[in-house]
Write a protein that holds these residues in place. Structure first.
Motif, PDB file in Angstrom:
ATOM      1  N   GLN A 118       7.684  -7.078   3.210  1.00  0.00           N
ATOM      2  CA  GLN A 118       7.596  -7.922   4.407  1.00  0.00           C
ATOM      3  C   GLN A 118       6.561  -7.367   5.393  1.00  0.00           C
ATOM      4  O   GLN A 118       5.794  -8.123   5.987  1.00  0.00           O
ATOM      5  CB  GLN A 118       8.965  -8.013   5.083  1.00  0.00           C
ATOM      6  N   ARG A 119       6.518  -6.048   5.530  1.00  0.00           N
ATOM      7  CA  ARG A 119       5.521  -5.434   6.418  1.00  0.00           C
ATOM      8  C   ARG A 119       4.111  -5.668   5.881  1.00  0.00           C
ATOM      9  O   ARG A 119       3.178  -5.921   6.640  1.00  0.00           O
ATOM     10  CB  ARG A 119       5.786  -3.931   6.559  1.00  0.00           C
ATOM     11  N   GLU A 120       3.958  -5.572   4.577  1.00  0.00           N
ATOM     12  CA  GLU A 120       2.651  -5.796   3.972  1.00  0.00           C
ATOM     13  C   GLU A 120       2.179  -7.229   4.212  1.00  0.00           C
ATOM     14  O   GLU A 120       0.996  -7.479   4.495  1.00  0.00           O
ATOM     15  CB  GLU A 120       2.731  -5.504   2.467  1.00  0.00           C
ATOM     16  N   GLN A 121       3.115  -8.157   4.140  1.00  0.00           N
ATOM     17  CA  GLN A 121       2.774  -9.563   4.410  1.00  0.00           C
ATOM     18  C   GLN A 121       2.313  -9.742   5.859  1.00  0.00           C
ATOM     19  O   GLN A 121       1.352 -10.474   6.131  1.00  0.00           O
ATOM     20  CB  GLN A 121       3.986 -10.460   4.128  1.00  0.00           C
ATOM     21  N   LYS A 122       2.975  -9.038   6.792  1.00  0.00           N
ATOM     22  CA  LYS A 122       2.575  -9.141   8.203  1.00  0.00           C
ATOM     23  C   LYS A 122       1.169  -8.594   8.413  1.00  0.00           C
ATOM     24  O   LYS A 122       0.381  -9.164   9.185  1.00  0.00           O
ATOM     25  CB  LYS A 122       3.568  -8.371   9.082  1.00  0.00           C
TER      26      LYS A 122
ATOM     27  N   ILE B 111      -1.243 -11.190   7.148  1.00  0.00           N
ATOM     28  CA  ILE B 111      -1.332 -12.320   8.099  1.00  0.00           C
ATOM     29  C   ILE B 111      -2.181 -11.916   9.308  1.00  0.00           C
ATOM     30  O   ILE B 111      -3.015 -12.680   9.789  1.00  0.00           O
ATOM     31  CB  ILE B 111       0.084 -12.762   8.538  1.00  0.00           C
ATOM     32  N   TRP B 112      -1.984 -10.701   9.799  1.00  0.00           N
ATOM     33  CA  TRP B 112      -2.761 -10.182  10.939  1.00  0.00           C
ATOM     34  C   TRP B 112      -4.251 -10.145  10.599  1.00  0.00           C
ATOM     35  O   TRP B 112      -5.091 -10.600  11.377  1.00  0.00           O
ATOM     36  CB  TRP B 112      -2.244  -8.802  11.304  1.00  0.00           C
TER      37      TRP B 112
ATOM     38  N   THR C 244      -5.607 -13.601  10.530  1.00  0.00           N
ATOM     39  CA  THR C 244      -5.724 -14.154  11.879  1.00  0.00           C
ATOM     40  C   THR C 244      -6.986 -13.642  12.579  1.00  0.00           C
ATOM     41  O   THR C 244      -7.724 -14.402  13.207  1.00  0.00           O
ATOM     42  CB  THR C 244      -4.481 -13.793  12.717  1.00  0.00           C
TER      43      THR C 244
END
Length: 552
Positions: free
Chosen positions: A491-495, A498-499, A502
């Motif tokens: 989940q952290r890797e996905q964030k 996404i960052w 962005t």
């Protein structure tokens, strides 16, 4: 002939806590008589796990977990062949039920020699506060009598390392230990020796579990039973070639007169060992880092490394000096210590605010009197006493032992790797399964409150990167991570992804990207300072040429 008490049985084999009263000398004498009387049932000369379980649980009123702990601890002390250790781990990991595991334990328990096991149980008394109360007792302890497990607070100092204490203990209790090894016909009705008692050669072989020595100034180390058969010693130790036995009184006198301090123990290491300049001396402090190893190393004797007062620095070593060594880390603070070699045994004492990353440890790691440390290790066994606020990232085939005096202990899965890790694990016989990192055993009575420990919440879990380049094939954490912890990392890797997406799609100009990067770097620097991670990064910068850590 020069004799001394071996380091390994006391250092590795003695549980660093007071033993149950039911393992006192009175009951061990009864156990010795019981095993010999039931030799046909698998009690003597080799003691099987089912028979020891019957004695421990049925006669001594110990819990099954504690009975297995002592039996397995004895076996781990003797079982040095890595291939056999891996085979046992594979067999236990394949067990689908408690019944299957019990059958495997019965197989593993076959080789124990009863005499050596009795001596192993007896030397647990070295950590007893007083022997007086254990000398007198009823026939067998009543099921209603209290003290079902280890009780009492652990000593403020670790006696397991003190070779002078080991020698004094054996000198003080040699008579009782020899009596444990006597055949029934050599004993009185109260299980004591007489002036005419004879000690069999097999009994002296059992004594080699504790005592070894050398002839004159030879550097060859021999077990005591071989030295006892040396012709010039027969007059002093009363050996008769006809009966193949020793006079009890003469043998006891010969042993007492020959016993001296272990030339390869901690005392000798500190006094005359080789000093290692592995650590930097930090300016502006009175603390002097001290690191020593016993030198020269003798075949058949495990090397020893003692490390003290490392302060505010990163120390990293992968060295032949460490391979198979007994390591003592003492009074270190605010440091990051990496010992990336296969080790035999490790004690970490009175350390604080530090991180320790160790290579695989073949036997045990004991942590005592430490505050706010992180330990990352693959080891056969972990035990804790008098620790506060410590976190242990471990892979271990045995239950971690929580002894007395611990507060706010956290356990987490092992979460790092270095290139030689799996090779080092194979060298010491440690596998990825079974892994009991999350099933600690509350050993002492006062540690029975499960609130003294917790499993680290996945939300607080982060992987650990070892920041050094090495040769080797390991590229990920052996055995992987439990699902709940891996899910949080994903989940952290996905964030992060996404960052990054962005930022990429924001359409910033070159100047805006520069300004944005500076802002991020400033925030990151603030975070490093607030969390104390800046010191860790700064200490990775190589020191000036004149103050480099020495190789070795």
């Amino acid at each position: 002939v020069r004799l001394w008490v071996k380091t390994e049985p006391f250092l590795v084999g003695v549980l660093p806590a007071p033993p149950p009263a039911r393992l006192g000398p009175h009951y061990l004498r009864k156990m010795a008589a019981y095993t010999r009387a039931r030799a046909a049932e698998g009690c003597f000369p080799r003691l099987s796990w089912p028979r020891w379980q019957h004695i421990a649980c049925g006669k001594l009123q110990l819990g099954r977990g504690l009975a297995w702990l002592y039996f397995e601890l004895f076996h781990s002390l003797l079982r040095r062949d890595p291939r056999r250790r891996l085979e046992w781990a594979e067999a236990e990991a394949a067990c689908a039920s408690a019944e299957e595991r019990e059958r495997e334990r019965s197989k593993a328990g076959a080789p124990s020699r009863a005499g050596r096991f009795l001596l192993f149980l007896y030397i647990q008394q070295v950590n007893r506060v007083s022997l007086r109360r254990s000398l007198i007792g009823e026939e067998w302890p009543s099921p209603r009598s209290k003290s079902p497990s280890l009780t009492g607070k652990s000593a403020s100092e670790n006696k397991n390392w003190k070779d002078q204490d080991h020698c004094a203990f054996v000198q003080s209790h040699l008579l009782e230990m020899l009596e444990l090894l006597l055949a029934p016909e050599q004993l009185t009705a109260s299980s004591h020796s007489t002036h005419s008692s004879l000690v069999s050669y097999e009994a002296v072989c059992a004594l080699s579990f504790l005592i070894e020595g050398t002839v004159s100034k030879s550097r060859l180390v021999h077990p005591v039973h071989k030295l006892a058969l040396w012709q010039p010693c027969h007059k002093q130790n009363g050996y008769s070639e006809i009966s193949r036995a020793f006079s009890f009184a003469k043998l006891e006198g010969w042993l007492r007169s020959g016993l001296t301090t272990n030339p390869f123990g901690m005392t000798a290491c500190l006094k005359s060992g080789k000093k290692l300049a592995w650590a930097q001396q930090v300016e502006g402090t009175t603390r002097r880092a001290k690191i020593a190893c016993n030198s020269p190393v003798v075949p058949g004797v495990f090397p020893m490394v003692i490390m003290s007062q490392v302060y505010k620095q990163t120390l990293a070593k992968s060295s032949d000096t460490l391979v198979g060594a007994h390591v003592r880390i003492h009074c270190c603070s605010e440091s990051f210590i990496y010992l990336l070699s296969p080790l035999r045994y490790v004690t970490i004492e009175k350390c604080r605010n530090s991180t320790f990353v160790l290579g695989p440890v073949q036997t045990s790691v004991h942590v005592h009197g430490c505050d706010n440390i992180k330990l990352i290790v693959v080891c056969h066994r972990l035990s804790l006493s008098s620790t506060t606020g410590c976190t242990f990232y471990i892979l271990t085939p045995t239950q971690p032992l929580i002894l007395s005096g611990n507060q706010a202990v956290s356990f987490a899965p092992f979460h790092t790797h270095y290139p030689m890790l799996e090779d080092h694990m194979a060298q010491v016989g440690l596998a990825t399964l079974p892994n009991y990192w999350d099933s600690p055993m509350l050993v002492c009575k006062e540690s029975g409150d499960k609130s003294v420990f917790r499993l680290l919440p996945p939300s607080d879990f982060y992987t650990f990167v070892i920041p050094f380049e090495m040769e080797g094939d390991t590229t990920e954490t052996p055995g992987g991570l439990p699902q709940a912890y891996q899910k949080v990392l994903n989940q952290r890797e996905q964030k992060v992804q996404i960052w990054q997406k962005t930022v990429k799609e924001a359409g910033l100009t070159k100047d805006q990207r520069k300004q944005f990067q500076l802002l991020v770097e400033n925030k990151f620097y603030e975070w490093l300072v607030q969390t104390g991670n800046r010191q860790q990064l700064d200490s990775l910068v190589p020191p000036a040429v004149g103050s480099k850590q020495a190789a070795g």
